[in-house]
Write a protein that holds these residues in place. Structure first.
Motif, PDB file in Angstrom:
ATOM      1  N   LEU A  37      -9.169   9.368   8.701  1.00  0.00           N
ATOM      2  CA  LEU A  37      -7.509  10.153   7.568  1.00  0.00           C
ATOM      3  C   LEU A  37      -8.476   9.487   5.862  1.00  0.00           C
ATOM      4  O   LEU A  37      -9.648   9.107   5.177  1.00  0.00           O
ATOM      5  CB  LEU A  37      -7.527   8.112   7.585  1.00  0.00           C
ATOM      6  N   THR A  38      -8.033  10.805   5.144  1.00  0.00           N
ATOM      7  CA  THR A  38      -8.360  10.852   4.435  1.00  0.00           C
ATOM      8  C   THR A  38      -7.617  11.850   3.341  1.00  0.00           C
ATOM      9  O   THR A  38      -6.654  12.230   3.867  1.00  0.00           O
ATOM     10  CB  THR A  38     -10.025  11.662   3.663  1.00  0.00           C
ATOM     11  N   ALA A  39      -7.243  12.183   2.066  1.00  0.00           N
ATOM     12  CA  ALA A  39      -6.493  12.509   0.826  1.00  0.00           C
ATOM     13  C   ALA A  39      -5.089  12.407   1.324  1.00  0.00           C
ATOM     14  O   ALA A  39      -4.595  12.747   0.639  1.00  0.00           O
ATOM     15  CB  ALA A  39      -6.831  14.301   1.259  1.00  0.00           C
ATOM     16  N   GLN A  40      -4.847  10.656   1.235  1.00  0.00           N
ATOM     17  CA  GLN A  40      -3.496   9.950   2.086  1.00  0.00           C
ATOM     18  C   GLN A  40      -2.883   8.946   0.562  1.00  0.00           C
ATOM     19  O   GLN A  40      -3.762   8.370   0.321  1.00  0.00           O
ATOM     20  CB  GLN A  40      -3.848   9.827   3.027  1.00  0.00           C
ATOM     21  N   THR A  41      -1.518   8.414   1.024  1.00  0.00           N
ATOM     22  CA  THR A  41      -1.705   7.577  -0.335  1.00  0.00           C
ATOM     23  C   THR A  41      -0.696   6.564   1.002  1.00  0.00           C
ATOM     24  O   THR A  41       0.927   7.468   1.422  1.00  0.00           O
ATOM     25  CB  THR A  41      -0.598   8.141  -1.281  1.00  0.00           C
ATOM     26  N   LEU A  42      -1.153   5.697   1.082  1.00  0.00           N
ATOM     27  CA  LEU A  42      -0.358   5.035   2.023  1.00  0.00           C
ATOM     28  C   LEU A  42       0.314   3.319   0.593  1.00  0.00           C
ATOM     29  O   LEU A  42      -0.067   3.159  -0.138  1.00  0.00           O
ATOM     30  CB  LEU A  42      -1.845   4.198   2.776  1.00  0.00           C
ATOM     31  N   ILE A  43       1.436   4.006   1.179  1.00  0.00           N
ATOM     32  CA  ILE A  43       2.347   3.016   0.286  1.00  0.00           C
ATOM     33  C   ILE A  43       2.798   1.698   1.299  1.00  0.00           C
ATOM     34  O   ILE A  43       3.346   1.583   2.338  1.00  0.00           O
ATOM     35  CB  ILE A  43       3.842   4.005   0.639  1.00  0.00           C
ATOM     36  N   VAL A  44       2.984   0.404   0.491  1.00  0.00           N
ATOM     37  CA  VAL A  44       2.968  -0.361   0.673  1.00  0.00           C
ATOM     38  C   VAL A  44       3.846  -1.363  -0.220  1.00  0.00           C
ATOM     39  O   VAL A  44       3.446  -2.052  -1.208  1.00  0.00           O
ATOM     40  CB  VAL A  44       1.452  -1.404   1.139  1.00  0.00           C
ATOM     41  N   ASP A  45       5.456  -1.161   0.386  1.00  0.00           N
ATOM     42  CA  ASP A  45       6.302  -2.056  -0.591  1.00  0.00           C
ATOM     43  C   ASP A  45       7.170  -3.035   0.445  1.00  0.00           C
ATOM     44  O   ASP A  45       8.544  -3.139  -0.288  1.00  0.00           O
ATOM     45  CB  ASP A  45       6.663  -0.721  -1.044  1.00  0.00           C
ATOM     46  N   GLY A  46       7.073  -3.208   1.557  1.00  0.00           N
ATOM     47  CA  GLY A  46       8.559  -4.052   2.630  1.00  0.00           C
ATOM     48  C   GLY A  46       8.874  -3.183   3.541  1.00  0.00           C
ATOM     49  O   GLY A  46      10.240  -3.642   3.034  1.00  0.00           O
ATOM     50  N   GLY A  47       8.807  -1.632   2.666  1.00  0.00           N
ATOM     51  CA  GLY A  47      10.040  -1.220   3.084  1.00  0.00           C
ATOM     52  C   GLY A  47      11.195  -0.454   1.689  1.00  0.00           C
ATOM     53  O   GLY A  47      12.341   0.151   1.777  1.00  0.00           O
ATOM     54  N   GLU A  62      16.272 -14.302 -10.307  1.00  0.00           N
ATOM     55  CA  GLU A  62      17.143 -12.929  -9.919  1.00  0.00           C
ATOM     56  C   GLU A  62      16.406 -11.635  -9.943  1.00  0.00           C
ATOM     57  O   GLU A  62      17.349 -10.652  -8.966  1.00  0.00           O
ATOM     58  CB  GLU A  62      18.495 -12.828 -11.209  1.00  0.00           C
ATOM     59  N   ARG A  63      15.910 -10.998 -11.095  1.00  0.00           N
ATOM     60  CA  ARG A  63      15.073 -10.011 -10.285  1.00  0.00           C
ATOM     61  C   ARG A  63      14.001  -9.906  -9.630  1.00  0.00           C
ATOM     62  O   ARG A  63      14.609  -8.616  -8.726  1.00  0.00           O
ATOM     63  CB  ARG A  63      13.932  -9.229 -11.744  1.00  0.00           C
ATOM     64  N   LEU A  64      13.934 -10.804  -9.144  1.00  0.00           N
ATOM     65  CA  LEU A  64      13.079 -10.997  -8.151  1.00  0.00           C
ATOM     66  C   LEU A  64      13.853 -10.648  -6.433  1.00  0.00           C
ATOM     67  O   LEU A  64      13.758  -9.625  -6.033  1.00  0.00           O
ATOM     68  CB  LEU A  64      12.510 -11.697  -7.843  1.00  0.00           C
ATOM     69  N   ALA A  65      15.098 -10.987  -6.728  1.00  0.00           N
ATOM     70  CA  ALA A  65      16.287 -11.802  -5.299  1.00  0.00           C
ATOM     71  C   ALA A  65      16.197 -10.458  -5.570  1.00  0.00           C
ATOM     72  O   ALA A  65      16.741  -9.692  -4.352  1.00  0.00           O
ATOM     73  CB  ALA A  65      17.042 -12.054  -5.564  1.00  0.00           C
ATOM     74  N   ALA A  66      16.890  -9.171  -6.400  1.00  0.00           N
ATOM     75  CA  ALA A  66      17.860  -7.675  -6.587  1.00  0.00           C
ATOM     76  C   ALA A  66      16.324  -6.719  -5.606  1.00  0.00           C
ATOM     77  O   ALA A  66      17.005  -6.491  -4.896  1.00  0.00           O
ATOM     78  CB  ALA A  66      18.153  -7.447  -7.701  1.00  0.00           C
ATOM     79  N   HIS A  67      15.116  -6.447  -6.561  1.00  0.00           N
ATOM     80  CA  HIS A  67      14.363  -6.029  -5.226  1.00  0.00           C
ATOM     81  C   HIS A  67      13.779  -6.359  -4.125  1.00  0.00           C
ATOM     82  O   HIS A  67      13.818  -5.230  -3.227  1.00  0.00           O
ATOM     83  CB  HIS A  67      12.722  -6.394  -6.014  1.00  0.00           C
ATOM     84  N   ILE A  68      13.762  -7.251  -3.403  1.00  0.00           N
ATOM     85  CA  ILE A  68      13.369  -8.241  -2.124  1.00  0.00           C
ATOM     86  C   ILE A  68      14.793  -7.735  -1.394  1.00  0.00           C
ATOM     87  O   ILE A  68      14.361  -6.911  -0.290  1.00  0.00           O
ATOM     88  CB  ILE A  68      13.255  -9.237  -1.586  1.00  0.00           C
ATOM     89  N   ALA A  69      15.981  -7.732  -1.886  1.00  0.00           N
ATOM     90  CA  ALA A  69      17.058  -7.420  -0.966  1.00  0.00           C
ATOM     91  C   ALA A  69      16.699  -5.439  -0.367  1.00  0.00           C
ATOM     92  O   ALA A  69      18.126  -5.310   0.188  1.00  0.00           O
ATOM     93  CB  ALA A  69      18.295  -7.341  -1.731  1.00  0.00           C
ATOM     94  N   LYS A  70      16.318  -5.190  -1.183  1.00  0.00           N
ATOM     95  CA  LYS A  70      16.470  -3.362  -1.226  1.00  0.00           C
ATOM     96  C   LYS A  70      15.380  -3.287  -0.141  1.00  0.00           C
ATOM     97  O   LYS A  70      15.221  -2.036   0.156  1.00  0.00           O
ATOM     98  CB  LYS A  70      16.310  -2.550  -2.493  1.00  0.00           C
ATOM     99  N   ARG A  94      12.233  -8.176   4.391  1.00  0.00           N
ATOM    100  CA  ARG A  94      12.812  -8.979   2.644  1.00  0.00           C
ATOM    101  C   ARG A  94      12.245 -10.871   2.909  1.00  0.00           C
ATOM    102  O   ARG A  94      12.769 -11.618   2.800  1.00  0.00           O
ATOM    103  CB  ARG A  94      14.106  -9.586   3.378  1.00  0.00           C
ATOM    104  N   GLU A  95      10.746 -10.352   1.945  1.00  0.00           N
ATOM    105  CA  GLU A  95       9.820 -11.054   1.781  1.00  0.00           C
ATOM    106  C   GLU A  95       8.809 -11.126   0.680  1.00  0.00           C
ATOM    107  O   GLU A  95       8.775 -10.019   0.565  1.00  0.00           O
ATOM    108  CB  GLU A  95       9.088 -11.661   2.636  1.00  0.00           C
TER     109      GLU A  95
END
Length: 254
Positions: free
Chosen positions: A242-252, A207-215, A219-220
């Motif tokens: 490229l330096t001093a950066q934060t790359l967010i990898v969260d599926g959007g 349930e928690r995983l489905a709710a997270h992926i829906a956001k 959606r994988e």
């Protein structure tokens, strides 16, 4: 699924990964080994780490497992010196190790707070300190610090952990400013919810995983392998400026 991209400049490169024996760290160890890098990894858990080394024994360079507790800075420094002696000066450092134990704000003691920071923040500075001289001498290097999106989404169940993960971004930027003039790049990677065995066992209910992926825009489920490509890119000269950066990898998700 491991990325198919090849980065020729990573072949024979001396790479050090903390927490490289399981979860995201194991995927990183495999990913760099597939590139022909000379990979050493530090982990406190012996059984999964030795099993990983055996599984990757056919790599161009068999990964080197170094057993150490990251909260013991002397042991950490010794392990890193052993890695450099075996593979040459470390020019790629990936600070992956972390412990995302849940804890309630009303129950945190000073000792718990200090112990949590000693795992999740303090080692990232001292590993960078240990490789700085060699990277400066080489005139190049890449330090990749794992932070997390947990502090960006106001996660309520682990305030010491989220404080550490926010601190990693400040550390990353400070190190980038200090080491950049010597050709050394320092960046952070902020994963979203990566479903490791530990996450699935403790928190990733259906349930928690489905709710997270829906956001998420994509959606994988995210898996440890999904963190490999971004680290290969940041380690290689493909990201030279490229330096001093934060790359967010969260599926959007954000």
């Amino acid at each position: 699924m491991m990325p198919s991209a090849r980065f020729p400049d990573l072949a024979d490169t001396s790479v050090l990964i903390t927490g490289g024996g399981s979860g995201i760290g194991a995927a990183l160890t495999e990913g760099f080994a597939r590139q022909g890098s000379r990979v050493a990894f530090i982990d406190i858990a012996e059984a999964p780490s030795r099993a990983l080394v055996e599984r990757l024994s056919g790599a161009t360079h068999r990964p080197l497992f170094l057993n150490a507790d990251l909260t013991d800075i002397a042991a950490l420094r010794s392990a890193m010196a052993e890695a450099a002696a075996a593979h040459g000066p470390i020019t790629v450092l990936i600070n992956n190790a972390a412990y995302d134990q849940r804890h309630d704000i009303l129950e945190v003691t000073p000792d718990y707070w200090d112990g949590n920071q000693a795992i999740n923040l303090r080692p990232q500075f001292f590993t960078a300190q240990a490789v700085a001289e060699g990277m400066i001498a080489a005139g190049k290097g890449s330090i990749i610090n794992f932070t997390s999106t947990s502090f960006l989404i106001n996660h309520p169940e682990m305030p010491s952990y989220t404080a550490a993960k926010a601190g990693i971004i400040g550390l990353t930027k400070g190190l980038a400013g200090r080491l950049g003039p010597h050709g050394v790049r320092v960046n952070a990677v902020a994963p979203g919810w990566v479903i490791t065995d530990r996450q699935r066992e403790l928190w990733a209910t259906e349930e928690r995983l489905a709710a997270h992926i829906a956001k998420q825009c994509i959606r994988e489920e995210m898996h440890p392998d999904d963190m490999v490509g971004v680290c290969l890119f940041l380690a290689s000269d493909a990201s030279r400026m490229l330096t001093a950066q934060t790359l967010i990898v969260d599926g959007g998700y954000l």
